[in-house]
Every structure is written in structure tokens, then in C-alpha cells.
Motif scaffolding. Structure first.
Motif, short mmCIF file in Angstrom:
data_model
loop_
_atom_site.label_atom_id
_atom_site.label_comp_id
_atom_site.label_asym_id
_atom_site.label_seq_id
_atom_site.Cartn_x
_atom_site.Cartn_y
_atom_site.Cartn_z
N VAL A 110 -4.36 -6.36 2.20
CA VAL A 110 -4.48 -5.32 1.17
C VAL A 110 -4.46 -5.94 -0.22
O VAL A 110 -5.26 -5.58 -1.09
CB VAL A 110 -3.33 -4.30 1.31
N LYS B 138 -3.52 -1.15 6.49
CA LYS B 138 -2.72 -0.85 5.31
C LYS B 138 -1.32 -1.46 5.36
O LYS B 138 -0.62 -1.53 4.35
CB LYS B 138 -2.62 0.66 5.09
N SER C 153 0.81 -1.22 0.00
CA SER C 153 0.00 0.00 0.00
C SER C 153 0.84 1.27 0.00
O SER C 153 0.33 2.35 -0.31
CB SER C 153 -0.94 0.01 1.21
#
Length: 528
Positions: A494, A488, A440
Motif C-alpha cells: 500500500v 489493504k 490503509s
């Protein structure tokens, strides 16, 4: 030399079969033709394009298991094509049979090329999966490549002739190590091609005038300058040099170039690439081809072999805890790599006082710790840095640090908080996990992903990716409702969420592509 060795072993892992690269080359040409037709004014192929496209699709067709052996009973490819058409006309179908007629109709505009590009995507994904299944592991016991006293001593490779091996040793030991050839290869490719040719001439002496090397290397000189050139892409040393000098700025571009030229063995090319770039400048997505292997015993064997060749000693691998949620704890590969870096710098300090005594203290401490901060903390408690000032200075210079290390700050720093801006052990430049280890947060995530995505769909998926990453990076309470609970920093969570994005809406994001991307991303970033 470290780059040379790692490049050679990783080049072996990336190597494939002649048949695989032949198919890759055909699919690449088909993609280029599809794109050319799709971008033309009337969206229609010329007669030459149509003929070439049919021939290449037929080449793919022949490899279908359903047709295996049928060509033995046909006098020509034309007869086999006629037989296939006859069978299909009578209702015969097969799941893996290429529907050439439908592909040609699609590319000529019936559905704006959707069927044709979908077929091409499926073929590319099958090829990608096939390449990932069978990495080639070189046994370190074979001693294919041997470095001794910081010189290439031996290179046992069946693709190299005797004079090729002799020339390569000269290039590795005298030319590629020169400070004149640092930075982007594209900035010195012409100059180094001239130097290589001159050294080959010196080596062969009177034999140069009538030698094959003369003709081939002079053609390489033209090639890297963008001039018309003709040389033998099956000549491994020449093909490797031409590929690295023309496309060696980035390992992925180099790989694509060699595959398009139907080169299947990449050991020599990536050894040259590794030496010219240096190990420290190798990107993680490249070294992960080795470090990401499931066979950890092989990784350890390669590491120990390279360490032994570089330092004339046997590396002792530590039993370290795997990466966990505990701050500052590193996985085996990362911690062992950092410790190796410290010892490498120590090897350069020939004038360090009490050298033997301090080395014993350093090695003893290295064996007892499994986090970077505990390593540095232990050394502070022993007043090690006050005695090993040259090592401290060398470490700071190597890591680009200007601030002075203060002993009293050692006990205050939190585990893993090693990139703080205060004068603490962070001054040694030791870091917790950096952004490029998180899917991320990695600014180069898209660059890594896009090679797995058909070109025709890259723009759409890039747009989706940018939106998704933008959401995940927001504070949780500001995110789109379905993503509020995503951590994240949890790569698996993710990646899974991204690969399930718009699952019932995006026709361009097929299930097979989602699965391929997920596997590739998990391999690149890990599960946490």
C-alpha cells in the motif's frame, strides 16, 4: 516512572547537534516568511522582509561545501556576497550553491513562488535525512538516569547544574506524580508552573532572593500564560520546563517548539513529558523511535535496564517468533510488552492467596508461549484463573472489560480472534493487530505524514491521499483498475503504491519527497 525512563531514552534518540537545529530554525523562519509573502495582498515582500530573507538565505549559503573556508579571506559577509556574485557573473556554477537571486525573483511573483518553495522543500528533506542517519544511543552502562524504589535516584547530565539536579528530583518525585496533574498539560500548565516555582523557593531558602532560578522560573510562569517573558533558552532545565508546559500536549509539537528555539538535546524535556503523560499514554509513533531501531540488541538492553530499575529484577527476554501471517502471533516487542504488563499488574496484588506458587505458574507459562491466546489457553488448562481471581479482576479493570471470562470458551476461540464480542478470552482485552498498525486503516496516518510534507503542498497531497485511501478501502471489484490487486493489509504494498501515485503528473510530489515519505511510513508501519 516508566514514562520518565522511556522519555529520557527516546529524547536522546531525537537529539541532534547545535548546528542542525540552527539550520532547522533558519529554514522554519524562511518558510514563515515565504508563507507570509505568498498570503499578502500584493504577493510582494516588504523591505524588512526582503532584507531578513536575504540574510537568512545567505546564512544557508555559507554552509555550502563549495564555499567552505572562503569566508576566511573576506573581511565581512558583504565582501563574501560580492565575491560570490562576481564568480557567478563570470560563469562559475556549483550544484549546491544557492541561487539567491532566483529565489527572490520567484518569491516576488515571477513563477508564483514555485522555484522558491521547491528549493525550501529540498533543503527540508536534506535536513530530515541527516537527522535520521545519526540517532544518539545512550549506553545503559553509563547509568545516566537511575530510578530506585519508584523514585528518581540519580540523573547524570552535563547540562544540569547541581541545584538543577536537586530541583528536578523534587519535581519528579513529588510534583509530577501528583494526581492534580493528569490529562492535557495545557489544562494545568499555569498551576504547575506556580507549584514548581514555590518548591524551588522552598529548596533554596535564603538563597532564593538573589538566585538565577527565581528570575528564570518567574519568567516561565509568564511565558506559559501567554504573557511577555524573557528567559535563557540555553538554560537546559528552564528551557525543558518551558517547552513541555507550553507545547507538551503532543510530542511532535514539543519537538518542533524546541527545534525552533535551537534546543538540541531533548533528554530532560521528554523525561518530564513521559512522566506527566505516563508510558501507557505514549503514542506508537513516539515509542517507535526506540522500538523501530534496527539495533535490536540496544532495544533489549534498554528494556532490561528499565525493567530492572522499576522492579528490582532482571528481565528475561524471550526468543519469540517474529510477526507472521499466522493469526494472533506477535513480534518480540509486542509480546514482551504484553507479558510485562501482566507481570506489572501481578506486582500490585499483595494480598493474592498462594502468591508465590501462582507467580511461579505464571512465569513458567509466560516462558513457554509466543501468542496471547496460547498464553491464556494454557492458564485456563491449569485452572489458573480460578485460583488467581484477583489478577483476573485487575486485568479486566486495567483493560476496561466488563464481561466475565468463561473457561469453556477458551478452546473455541480461533488464534488471533481475541477481540470477538462473545464471552471469550477477548474479555481480557487482548487484541489482534489494531487498525492503527495498518497504513490503509489508521485514522491518524495523515497526521503522521504531514510533518514530512512542505506546508505549501500539504493541501494537494492530502487530497490525493484521501482519494487513494478511499479506493484501497473499497472491495477489490469496486476499485479503480490499477488498485484492484492491492492487499489493504499489506503495508509495504500500500505504501509503495501511494508513493508512486501520479508520478508523472504531480509537480508538487517530488521524487525526493516520495522517497522520504516511503522510508518514514515503512518505519512507522513496518513492511507487512
Amino acid at each position: 516512572m516508566k514514562g520518565l525512563l522511556y522519555g529520557y531514552y527516546i529524547g536522546a534518540l531525537l537529539s541532534t547537534s547545535k548546528e542542525w537545529v540552527r539550520r532547522y530554525s533558519i529554514l522554519s523562519e524562511i518558510k514563515d516568511l515565504f508563507s507570509s509573502i505568498a498570503s499578502s495582498e500584493d504577493k510582494m515582500p516588504t523591505m524588512a522582509q526582503k532584507t531578513k530573507l536575504e540574510a537568512m538565505i545567505y546564512d544557508i549559503q555559507k554552509e555550502s561545501p563549495a564555499l567552505a573556508g572562503l569566508d576566511k579571506y573576506c573581511r565581512s559577509d558583504i565582501n563574501l556576497n560580492q565575491l560570490i556574485d562576481k564568480l557567478k557573473g563570470n560563469g562559475w556554477t556549483c550544484a549546491d550553491l544557492v541561487d539567491q537571486t532566483r529565489i527572490m525573483d520567484s518569491i516576488m511573483g515571477i513563477d508564483n513562488g514555485q522555484y522558491a518553495f521547491d528549493w525550501l522543500e529540498r533543503e527540508e528533506q536534506k535536513l530530515c535525512v541527516q537527522a535520521q542517519k545519526t540517532p544518539k544511543l545512550i549506553s545503559v552502562k553509563n547509568e545516566e538516569i537511575v530510578v530506585a524504589n519508584n523514585q528518581l535516584h540519580k540523573l547524570k547530565n552535563s547540562y544540569l547544574k547541581e541545584e538543577d539536579e536537586a530541583l528536578l528530583k523534587i519535581l519528579v518525585n513529588e510534583i509530577f506524580v501528583s494526581k492534580n496533574y493528569n490529562g492535557k498539560i495545557s489544562t494545568f500548565k499555569a498551576e504547575i508552573s506556580d507549584t514548581i516555582t514555590q518548591r524551588a523557593k522552598d529548596m533554596l531558602g535564603e538563597k532564593w532572593a538573589d538566585s538565577e532560578l527565581k528570575q528564570q522560573l518567574n519568567q516561565v510562569r509568564h511565558y506559559v500564560r501567554g504573557q511577555e517573558a524573557s528567559f535563557d533558552w540555553d538554560y537546559m532545565l528552564i528551557a525543558s520546563l518551558a517547552s513541555v508546559l507550553s507545547k507538551g500536549n503532543e510530542w511532535g509539537s514539543l519537538l518542533s517548539c524546541m527545534r525552533r528555539k535551537q534546543i538540541s538535546d531533548y533528554r530532560i524535556a521528554y523525561a518530564i513529558y513521559g512522566e506527566l503523560h505516563g508510558f501507557a499514554n505514549m503514542t506508537r509513533d513516539f515509542t517507535d523511535h526506540l522500538y523501530g531501531l534496527s539495533d535490536k540488541s540496544y532495544i533489549a538492553a534498554v528494556y532490561k535496564e528499565i525493567y530492572g530499575q522499576l522492579f528490582g529484577d532482571s528481565a528475561q527476554l524471550l526468543e519469540l517468533e517474529p510477526y507472521s501471517s499466522q493469526k494472533g502471533s506477535l513480534g518480540n516487542t509486542q509480546m514482551a510488552s504484553w507479558k510485562e504488563e501482566v507481570l506489572q499488574i501481578w506486582e500490585t496484588l499483595n494480598r493474592q492467596k498462594n502468591r508465590k506458587e501462582l507467580l511461579g505458574e505464571l512465569k513458567e507459562t509466560l516462558e513457554q508461549v509466543n501468542t496471547i491466546d496460547s498464553l491464556i489457553g494454557s492458564l485456563f488448562k491449569k485452572d489458573f484463573w480460578s485460583k488467581a481471581t484477583k489478577l483476573q479482576t485487575a486485568l479486566k479493570k486495567r483493560l476496561g472489560v466488563k464481561k466475565k471470562v468463561k473457561r469453556e470458551s477458551c478452546d473455541k476461540v480461533e488464534s488471533g480472534d481475541l477481540f470477538a464480542t462473545t464471552n471469550s478470552v477477548s474479555s481480557l482485552g487482548v487484541s489482534k493487530r489494531s487498525n492503527d498498525e495498518y497504513f490503509s486503516l489508521d485514522p491518524k496516518a495523515w497526521d503522521y505524514m504531514k510533518d514530512y510534507i512542505p506546508q505549501s503542498y500539504q493541501a494537494k497531497i492530502h487530497e490525493d491521499f484521501d482519494w487513494f485511501i478511499g479506493e484501497v478501502r473499497k472491495e477489490k471489484n469496486l476499485r479503480y483498475k490499477y488498485y484492484k490487486e492491492i492487499d489493504k493489509l499489506d503495508n509495504r504494498q500500500v505504501i509503495n503504491s501511494f508513493c508512486n501515485l501520479k508520478k508523472k503528473q504531480a509537480y508538487y510530489f517530488s521524487d525526493s519527497l516520495r522517497e522520504t515519505l516511503k522510508n518514514a511510513l515503512l518505519k512507522r508501519y513496518g513492511g507487512k
